[in-house]
Design a protein around this motif. Sequence first.
Motif, PDB file in Angstrom:
ATOM      1  N   VAL A  88      -7.042   2.555  -5.356  1.00  0.00           N
ATOM      2  CA  VAL A  88      -6.593   3.205  -6.595  1.00  0.00           C
ATOM      3  C   VAL A  88      -7.416   4.454  -6.900  1.00  0.00           C
ATOM      4  O   VAL A  88      -6.915   5.402  -7.517  1.00  0.00           O
ATOM      5  CB  VAL A  88      -6.625   2.226  -7.793  1.00  0.00           C
ATOM      6  N   ALA A  89      -8.672   4.476  -6.468  1.00  0.00           N
ATOM      7  CA  ALA A  89      -9.481   5.679  -6.652  1.00  0.00           C
ATOM      8  C   ALA A  89      -8.867   6.844  -5.884  1.00  0.00           C
ATOM      9  O   ALA A  89      -8.759   7.971  -6.401  1.00  0.00           O
ATOM     10  CB  ALA A  89     -10.917   5.433  -6.200  1.00  0.00           C
ATOM     11  N   ARG A  90      -8.469   6.599  -4.648  1.00  0.00           N
ATOM     12  CA  ARG A  90      -7.874   7.652  -3.843  1.00  0.00           C
ATOM     13  C   ARG A  90      -6.521   8.102  -4.386  1.00  0.00           C
ATOM     14  O   ARG A  90      -6.209   9.302  -4.413  1.00  0.00           O
ATOM     15  CB  ARG A  90      -7.730   7.180  -2.396  1.00  0.00           C
ATOM     16  N   VAL A  91      -5.721   7.154  -4.826  1.00  0.00           N
ATOM     17  CA  VAL A  91      -4.413   7.511  -5.394  1.00  0.00           C
ATOM     18  C   VAL A  91      -4.593   8.314  -6.683  1.00  0.00           C
ATOM     19  O   VAL A  91      -3.869   9.271  -6.940  1.00  0.00           O
ATOM     20  CB  VAL A  91      -3.573   6.241  -5.655  1.00  0.00           C
ATOM     21  N   THR A  92      -5.574   7.931  -7.494  1.00  0.00           N
ATOM     22  CA  THR A  92      -5.844   8.660  -8.738  1.00  0.00           C
ATOM     23  C   THR A  92      -6.235  10.098  -8.449  1.00  0.00           C
ATOM     24  O   THR A  92      -5.744  11.040  -9.088  1.00  0.00           O
ATOM     25  CB  THR A  92      -6.964   7.962  -9.534  1.00  0.00           C
ATOM     26  N   SER A 100     -15.415   4.000  -4.769  1.00  0.00           N
ATOM     27  CA  SER A 100     -14.286   3.705  -5.657  1.00  0.00           C
ATOM     28  C   SER A 100     -14.411   4.435  -6.990  1.00  0.00           C
ATOM     29  O   SER A 100     -13.902   3.992  -8.003  1.00  0.00           O
ATOM     30  CB  SER A 100     -14.192   2.195  -5.906  1.00  0.00           C
ATOM     31  N   GLY A 101     -15.112   5.569  -6.948  1.00  0.00           N
ATOM     32  CA  GLY A 101     -15.230   6.383  -8.148  1.00  0.00           C
ATOM     33  C   GLY A 101     -14.406   7.646  -8.025  1.00  0.00           C
ATOM     34  O   GLY A 101     -14.051   8.079  -6.932  1.00  0.00           O
ATOM     35  N   MET A 154       0.839  -1.206   0.000  1.00  0.00           N
ATOM     36  CA  MET A 154       0.000   0.000   0.000  1.00  0.00           C
ATOM     37  C   MET A 154       0.867   1.247   0.000  1.00  0.00           C
ATOM     38  O   MET A 154       0.593   2.218  -0.702  1.00  0.00           O
ATOM     39  CB  MET A 154      -0.902   0.003   1.232  1.00  0.00           C
ATOM     40  N   HIS A 155       1.962   1.227   0.787  1.00  0.00           N
ATOM     41  CA  HIS A 155       2.859   2.378   0.832  1.00  0.00           C
ATOM     42  C   HIS A 155       3.505   2.596  -0.518  1.00  0.00           C
ATOM     43  O   HIS A 155       3.616   3.721  -1.001  1.00  0.00           O
ATOM     44  CB  HIS A 155       3.915   2.141   1.907  1.00  0.00           C
ATOM     45  N   ASN A 156       3.932   1.507  -1.148  1.00  0.00           N
ATOM     46  CA  ASN A 156       4.597   1.615  -2.447  1.00  0.00           C
ATOM     47  C   ASN A 156       3.671   2.176  -3.495  1.00  0.00           C
ATOM     48  O   ASN A 156       4.089   2.935  -4.362  1.00  0.00           O
ATOM     49  CB  ASN A 156       5.099   0.240  -2.897  1.00  0.00           C
ATOM     50  N   LEU A 157       2.386   1.800  -3.434  1.00  0.00           N
ATOM     51  CA  LEU A 157       1.427   2.284  -4.429  1.00  0.00           C
ATOM     52  C   LEU A 157       1.314   3.796  -4.354  1.00  0.00           C
ATOM     53  O   LEU A 157       1.228   4.473  -5.369  1.00  0.00           O
ATOM     54  CB  LEU A 157       0.057   1.654  -4.205  1.00  0.00           C
ATOM     55  N   CYS A 158       1.286   4.338  -3.154  1.00  0.00           N
ATOM     56  CA  CYS A 158       1.126   5.767  -2.983  1.00  0.00           C
ATOM     57  C   CYS A 158       2.412   6.537  -3.285  1.00  0.00           C
ATOM     58  O   CYS A 158       2.409   7.743  -3.385  1.00  0.00           O
ATOM     59  CB  CYS A 158       0.669   6.086  -1.561  1.00  0.00           C
TER      60      CYS A 158
END
Length: 279
Positions: free
Chosen positions: A155-159, A185-186, A11-15
């Motif tokens: 991924v919605a939040r990261v986007t 998730s939108g 999760m950390h890496n994704l952000c």
Amino acid sequence: MKVWCSKVQIMHNLCHPFQYQTLHTFSLSSNLYHPLKTTSLTPSFRFSCSSSSPSNLAHDQKLGARPEYKPTWLDDFFLDSFRHKLAQENGWDSKKEGYDGMIELANGLLVGRTKQQATLAAVRILKSIFPPFLLDLYRTLITPVGGGKIAAIMVARVTALTCQWLMGPCSVNSINLPDGSSCPSGVFVERCKYLEESKCVGVCVNTCKLPTQIFFKEEMGIPLLMEPNFKDYSCQFSFGVPSPTRENDTSLREPCLEICPNAPTQRDGVISGKQCPRS
């Protein structure tokens, strides 16, 4: 315990995907592409949208003024990194600076390629932004949790946090999933800068909508439906919702925008209303 720690690390890496990848900046002072120095940065995200160059469409006669934001170093970093990937894929770089140059490079993806080839080229660019192991681990460890809902929400939040420099102001919202449940998730883009600046339905569909849907589904295991509105330039991202086939996607049959430079016109110069030739 080890499994939980691994998931937290993913999760950390994704952000923070860019801290694990070496990126290059380049000079715009000459007509040739010149790699300069290697930089490794760990950004702290802000909810902002900016451009390194003034927008040509900051005010639309029908929609009114579009908010402009003062560029930050982080906005410039994302813009330069993405532009560098576009230049690599095209094999040439634009003489224009900032966002205008990036739009010219995006248009270049449709030159000398079929629409399907342009879409796949854009998918390659998206893949090149992330370390391969990160995408594989996310798809293996995160996507299966909670039937995929947790991965879609993340991924919605990261986007929403990291892509406003490209699309403009956006926010996370709740959507209806195929099973009838509601999920946050939108992502709703108020007025997509990429669509408005490219001025073209075909560029939107073949270099953004379709590649992004393919990328999240194939590389991260997350279905995604993107619904651009070609009248007010808004766009709805629905993570966790499957996208239609190319044959059934109505956005591919949309007529040209009134501002589209490739739009077929009638004898009196009025837009014909036919399907965009590049979509």
